[in-house]
Design a protein around this motif. Structure first.
Motif: not given
Length: 582
Positions: A224-239
């Motif tokens: 769940e933490t990994a998912g939150v880190l990815i989704v809430n990041s400021e990366y582009s959709a591709e990243r």
């Protein structure tokens, strides 16, 4: 003096067994709770004194923590933790507002995270450190420079890699909370954290004998933490898509291999171990999706495809003839999540999934399958009408088949399972009628429609289960509203007078209909609504039937019949409900 005595009493003694907590330990934990309440009361008398006392004890102890006994270090941190509730603020805003208090708490938190006390070699101190850091997460908005220090404590031998399983387990949960609370402040550390937790997310198959650091329940928090880190990041959709794929691909690959092994497995213990492992894989993938609130957020992150791939990987498990209950349960939960995250993109997968889940099923399987169909029906309504038309009778046949199975007279668990299945069945009919899909029932052919209607009448009258009775009256009321007019289905008006009207009287007259029970009162309210709806749809004809035919047949006195019909014609439904209750 009282305050210092309470602080002293909070301290663990030498005898406390942290590894194997028994009755004495439980009593001390309870005693600590009472001391906390006393501390809270003292705080109301003099908040300044409490703050000053805690600050003095805390600073003195942490200056020399290396040479201080564990129980004194633990209680010093515990007191800081307790201040949050003793001196409450709204939304955890401890570091704004009252300057004296904010400064004191900020100083103590700074000392806590910079003193190195997180390395103290005792589980009670370690756990208290992490609990306090998470409780005062708003500190890191004020002094974000300390985030890396605390992250490292979580990720190394002090937290998730601690020698104690108890510390590792609690830290997994607290780490998840910590990361969620920091949100955007985690951006500079995302990839580093993902790399560092990678080994903690490995699916450990039963045959490798390797004892994973975290249990599967703890791993759920890490995913769940990994998912939150990815989704809430400021990366582009591709990243984000690349990172999510990196997270989920190992699970999918392992899943395929393990499913093949399960199909070949002969030994039942091995089958169970493999099925559990498969179930964990599905559960982990499910948990990563908790970072998304709806389809919009999944689309924005470019993650729809990854989850569709997961669906295609997991669904074949439904046709596995071994360990059906475990596998179905996991896939069902995943489908529930995907209906929220992928919406109509899930629909093509539903018919074949449903077909597999209806094969050789027991009461519990059906009971857990019905909420999935209810979710789909309520969410997509007419979009799923063709699918519902097709699976309506197969589902009902499966339900009736299980309900008609003979059971031992004293088998209470079988009786309870049937009762729960019956409730689920009525909840399904309620969802169908309440979602504007009554034509799905109407199109099943006269014989089937009649059978369904009779089961609802039976549920309203014959079973002493007020929760099911309430649902049945809601269904009857809705059907009368939809079909009870002049242009309703042929024969339905007849059914209303022959069966629905009598049900509204026979149910409350049953010995088991207990008006001292809150659920029964709700069932009676729905019964009253049903009679009101019949009157609204059939008009004077309904009153005439009650006055001249039905109520006299029950030997009801003419003056009560008169009163009853007057109450029924009142515009305020409440008046009639109260009358019916009397």
């Amino acid at each position: 003096a009282i305050m210092l005595a309470v602080m002293k009493k909070l301290t663990y003694d030498e005898e406390y067994n942290f590894e194997n907590e028994g009755e004495d330990e439980a009593m001390f934990v309870e005693y600590r709770k009472q001391l906390k309440l006393l501390l809270d009361r003292l705080a109301q008398v003099s908040p300044e004194l409490l703050l000053a006392s805690v600050r003095r004890v805390f600073n003195t102890t942490l200056q020399n923590w290396q040479t201080t006994r564990f129980m004194e270090v633990e209680v010093a941190i515990r007191l800081l933790y307790m201040l949050a509730e003793a001196l409450p603020v709204s939304h955890g805003a401890h570091f704004s507002g009252d300057v004296t208090k904010a400064t004191a708490l900020q100083d103590m938190m700074r000392t806590l995270v910079t003193s190195g006390v997180s390395a103290y070699q005792h589980t009670s101190v370690t756990l208290e450190f992490f609990e306090t850091v998470v409780r005062y997460e708003k500190f890191f908005a004020v002094e974000p420079q300390h985030i890396p220090t605390v992250l490292m404590a979580f990720l190394d031998h002090r937290g998730l890699r601690h020698t104690s399983p108890k510390v590792r387990s609690r830290t997994a949960y607290l780490f998840s909370r910590f990361v969620k609370s920091l949100n955007k402040q985690m951006n500079p550390f995302i990839e580093d954290v993902l790399n560092r937790i990678q080994d903690l997310m490995e699916l450990s198959p039963p045959e490798n004998g390797y004892q994973a650091l975290l249990s599967s329940d703890d791993q759920l928090f890490i995913y769940e933490t990994a998912g939150v880190l990815i989704v809430n990041s400021e990366y582009s959709a591709e990243r984000k898509q690349v990172l999510m794929r990196n997270l989920l691909t190992p699970l999918m690959e392992k899943f395929k291999v393990l499913l093949e092994k399960l199909i070949m497995a002969q030994d039942e213990d091995r089958q169970m171990a493999l099925a559990d492992c498969l179930n964990h894989a599905v559960g982990f993938a499910s948990r990563t999706s908790k970072a998304f609130s709806n389809k919009q957020t999944v689309k924005q992150c470019g993650c729809s495809e990854v989850y569709l791939d997961c669906l295609q990987t997991f669904l074949p498990a439904l046709s596995c003839p071994l360990q059906k209950e475990v596998l179905r349960s996991g896939v069902r939960t995943f489908l529930h999540r995907m209906i929220i995250c992928l919406e109509e993109e899930v629909l093509p997968f539903i018919p074949s999934a449903s077909e597999h889940m209806l094969k050789d099923c027991e009461a519990k399987d059906l009971q857990e399958f019905i909420p999935l169909i209810n979710q789909i029906t309520a969410k997509f309504k007419t979009q799923v009408s063709p699918f519902l038309q097709q699976m309506f009778m197969p589902l009902l046949h499966a339900i009736f088949e299980v309900l008609l199975l003979p059971a031992e007279e004293n088998d209470q668990s079988a009786a309870l399972e049937k009762q729960m299945l019956r409730r689920s069945y009525f909840a399904f009919l309620q969802t169908v009628t309440g979602s504007g899909m009554s034509e799905v029932i109407a199109n099943q052919g006269a014989e089937n429609v009649e059978r369904v209607l009779f089961t609802v009448i039976q549920g309203a009258v014959d079973y002493p289960d007020p929760i099911a009775q309430k649902t049945c009256f809601i269904i009857l009321s809705k059907l009368v509203e939809l079909w009870g007019g002049k242009d309703g289905p042929v024969g339905f008006a007849d059914f209303v007078y022959k069966h629905i009207v009598p049900a509204c009287f026979l149910a409350p007259l049953k010995q088991t209909f207990d008006l001292a029970d809150a659920q029964t009162v709700l069932a009676l309210s729905e019964c009253a609504v049903t009679l009101k709806t019949i009157h609204l749809k059939r008009g004077p004809e309904c009153i005439q039937y009650l006055q001249q035919e039905y109520l006299p047949s029950l030997q009801v006195a003419p003056e009560i019949i008169q009163e009853f019909c007057q109450a029924l014609q009142q515009p305020d439904a409440k008046v009639f409900k109260n009358y019916l209750k009397v």
